[in-house]
Write a protein that holds these residues in place. Structure first.
Motif, short mmCIF file in Angstrom:
data_model
loop_
_atom_site.label_atom_id
_atom_site.label_comp_id
_atom_site.label_asym_id
_atom_site.label_seq_id
_atom_site.Cartn_x
_atom_site.Cartn_y
_atom_site.Cartn_z
N ILE A 30 0.14 -27.86 6.41
CA ILE A 30 -1.00 -27.16 5.83
C ILE A 30 -1.40 -25.99 6.73
O ILE A 30 -1.66 -24.87 6.26
N ALA A 31 -1.44 -26.24 8.03
CA ALA A 31 -1.80 -25.18 8.98
C ALA A 31 -0.83 -24.02 8.89
O ALA A 31 -1.23 -22.85 8.85
N LEU A 32 0.47 -24.31 8.85
CA LEU A 32 1.47 -23.25 8.80
C LEU A 32 1.40 -22.49 7.48
O LEU A 32 1.60 -21.27 7.45
N ALA A 33 1.09 -23.19 6.39
CA ALA A 33 0.98 -22.51 5.09
C ALA A 33 -0.22 -21.56 5.07
O ALA A 33 -0.11 -20.43 4.58
N PHE A 34 -1.35 -21.98 5.62
CA PHE A 34 -2.51 -21.09 5.71
C PHE A 34 -2.21 -19.92 6.65
O PHE A 34 -2.69 -18.80 6.43
N GLN B 260 0.48 -18.30 7.01
CA GLN B 260 1.23 -17.28 6.29
C GLN B 260 0.32 -16.42 5.42
O GLN B 260 0.72 -15.34 4.98
N LYS B 261 -0.90 -16.90 5.18
CA LYS B 261 -1.90 -16.11 4.45
C LYS B 261 -2.82 -15.36 5.41
O LYS B 261 -3.84 -14.79 4.99
N GLY B 262 -2.49 -15.39 6.70
CA GLY B 262 -3.34 -14.74 7.69
C GLY B 262 -4.57 -15.54 8.07
O GLY B 262 -5.57 -14.98 8.54
N GLY B 263 -4.50 -16.85 7.90
CA GLY B 263 -5.65 -17.70 8.15
C GLY B 263 -6.05 -17.79 9.60
O GLY B 263 -5.22 -17.63 10.51
N LYS B 264 -7.33 -18.04 9.81
CA LYS B 264 -7.87 -18.32 11.14
C LYS B 264 -8.23 -19.80 11.15
O LYS B 264 -9.14 -20.23 10.44
N LEU B 265 -7.51 -20.56 11.96
CA LEU B 265 -7.60 -22.01 11.87
C LEU B 265 -8.23 -22.64 13.09
O LEU B 265 -7.97 -22.22 14.22
N VAL B 266 -9.04 -23.65 12.84
CA VAL B 266 -9.53 -24.55 13.87
C VAL B 266 -8.80 -25.86 13.66
O VAL B 266 -8.97 -26.53 12.63
N LEU B 267 -7.95 -26.21 14.61
CA LEU B 267 -7.06 -27.36 14.50
C LEU B 267 -7.66 -28.54 15.24
O LEU B 267 -7.82 -28.51 16.45
N GLU C 197 0.92 -27.57 19.84
CA GLU C 197 2.21 -27.23 19.24
C GLU C 197 2.01 -26.63 17.85
O GLU C 197 2.70 -25.66 17.47
N THR C 198 1.08 -27.19 17.09
CA THR C 198 0.78 -26.61 15.78
C THR C 198 0.20 -25.21 15.93
O THR C 198 0.53 -24.30 15.16
N ARG C 199 -0.67 -25.02 16.93
CA ARG C 199 -1.26 -23.69 17.17
C ARG C 199 -0.18 -22.65 17.43
O ARG C 199 -0.23 -21.54 16.88
N ALA C 200 0.81 -23.02 18.22
CA ALA C 200 1.90 -22.08 18.50
C ALA C 200 2.64 -21.73 17.22
O ALA C 200 3.02 -20.56 16.99
N GLY C 201 2.85 -22.72 16.35
CA GLY C 201 3.50 -22.46 15.07
C GLY C 201 2.68 -21.57 14.18
O GLY C 201 3.21 -20.69 13.48
N VAL C 202 1.36 -21.77 14.18
CA VAL C 202 0.46 -20.92 13.40
C VAL C 202 0.57 -19.47 13.85
O VAL C 202 0.67 -18.54 13.02
N GLU C 203 0.57 -19.25 15.14
CA GLU C 203 0.63 -17.88 15.66
C GLU C 203 1.96 -17.23 15.33
O GLU C 203 2.01 -16.04 14.99
N ARG C 204 3.05 -17.99 15.38
CA ARG C 204 4.35 -17.45 15.01
C ARG C 204 4.40 -17.08 13.53
O ARG C 204 5.10 -16.15 13.13
N ALA C 205 3.64 -17.82 12.71
CA ALA C 205 3.64 -17.59 11.26
C ALA C 205 2.69 -16.48 10.84
O ALA C 205 2.62 -16.15 9.65
N GLY C 206 1.94 -15.92 11.79
CA GLY C 206 1.08 -14.80 11.46
C GLY C 206 -0.40 -15.10 11.39
O GLY C 206 -1.20 -14.23 10.99
#
Length: 268
Positions: A21-25, A27-34, A44-53
């Motif tokens: 879910i985090a990675l999908a958001f 890709q929409k340019g989301g700002k996430l609090v994990l 690790e999820t945060r790093a993936g989020v940043e790689r995905a944009g």
């Protein structure tokens, strides 16, 4: 609903469906609090989020702790200036005959799967009301629609969170906050590693990526529910509505295999 650049608070973000879910958001340019119970896995999820944009911060803690729930809302507002979407995804499971479960396992399922998301939603509502396009997403389960043996407590929590979402949707219908419930079926995640619902009980496993994609598509279409049922699950859901006694007999026949399949299913 437009999902670009949304601010999202996501519980259970460390792995499985939450991570996807985090990675999908992202890709929409989301700002996430994990949110997760420890720092390392959400990192690790945060790093993936940043790689995905996307952007992300990690706020580790216990969703059952009132102080943490308030602090994560405050941290979200301080970091990103608001909150648009709350995804209540954190969950645990302990399967087996009810009398074989410890009281601690029963209580923890109730606390994490039901009480915590209700109270986190309560804490998040003032911030969500300030958003021009807010949403609450609750992750239930097919077992929230279909009562299955050996999952009495887990199913009760998932049915409870579904009815909570339905009630909140109607409570918030005139306040600009969309509420959606997602019902995953058996999904290939770490939570399911100790279950044998596929090989032994005949359920086809979904992928966490597919569940996450369906969630985002559901939000974009402003759906009320997203149900992820394989053919076996769907036929049981239909039978449960049309002829529940016949389904009782079907489940009675499969119960020995089901008991064997879930004998060690525990992810707490």
């Amino acid at each position: 609903m437009e999902l670009s650049d949304k601010i999202i608070l996501l519980t259970g973000a460390s792995r499985g469906i939450g991570r996807e879910i985090a990675l999908a958001f992202a890709q929409k340019g989301g700002k996430l609090v994990l949110a997760g119970r420890n720092q390392e896995a959400p990192d690790e999820t945060r790093a993936g989020v940043e790689r995905a944009g996307g952007e992300a911060i990690v706020v580790a803690g216990d969703v059952t702790d009132a102080g943490w729930r308030q602090s994560v809302i405050e941290k979200t507002e301080q970091t990103y200036g608001g909150l648009d979407i709350l995804v209540n995804n954190a969950g645990v499971v302990s399967a087996g005959w009810l009398e074989s479960l410890s009281e601690a396992d029963v209580e923890q399922q109730l606390q994490i799967n039901l009480m915590a998301p209700i109270l986190l939603t309560r804490a998040a509502l003032p911030a969500l009301r300030q958003s021009s396009g807010a949403a609450i997403v609750n992750i239930s389960s097919i077992f929230g629609l279909l009562g299955m043996p050996f999952y009495a407590t887990y199913g009760a929590t998932k049915a409870g969170i579904a009815h909570f979402g339905e009630a909140m949707r109607r409570e918030l219908v005139d306040q600009g906050i969309h509420v959606m419930t997602v019902y995953p079926g058996a999904t290939d995640t770490p939570m399911m590693e100790t279950a044998g619902l596929g090989d032994k009980a005949g359920f086809a496993y979904d992928t966490p990526e597919s569940v996450a994609q369906a969630l985002l598509e559901g939000l974009e279409a402003e759906q009320l529910t997203v149900v992820r049922a394989d053919d076996n699950s769907q036929s049981m859901l239909d039978a449960n509505q049309q002829n529940p006694r016949q389904l009782d007999e079907q489940i009675r026949e499969m119960k020995p295999k089901l008991e064997e399949a879930v004998a060690n299913h525990r992810s707490m």
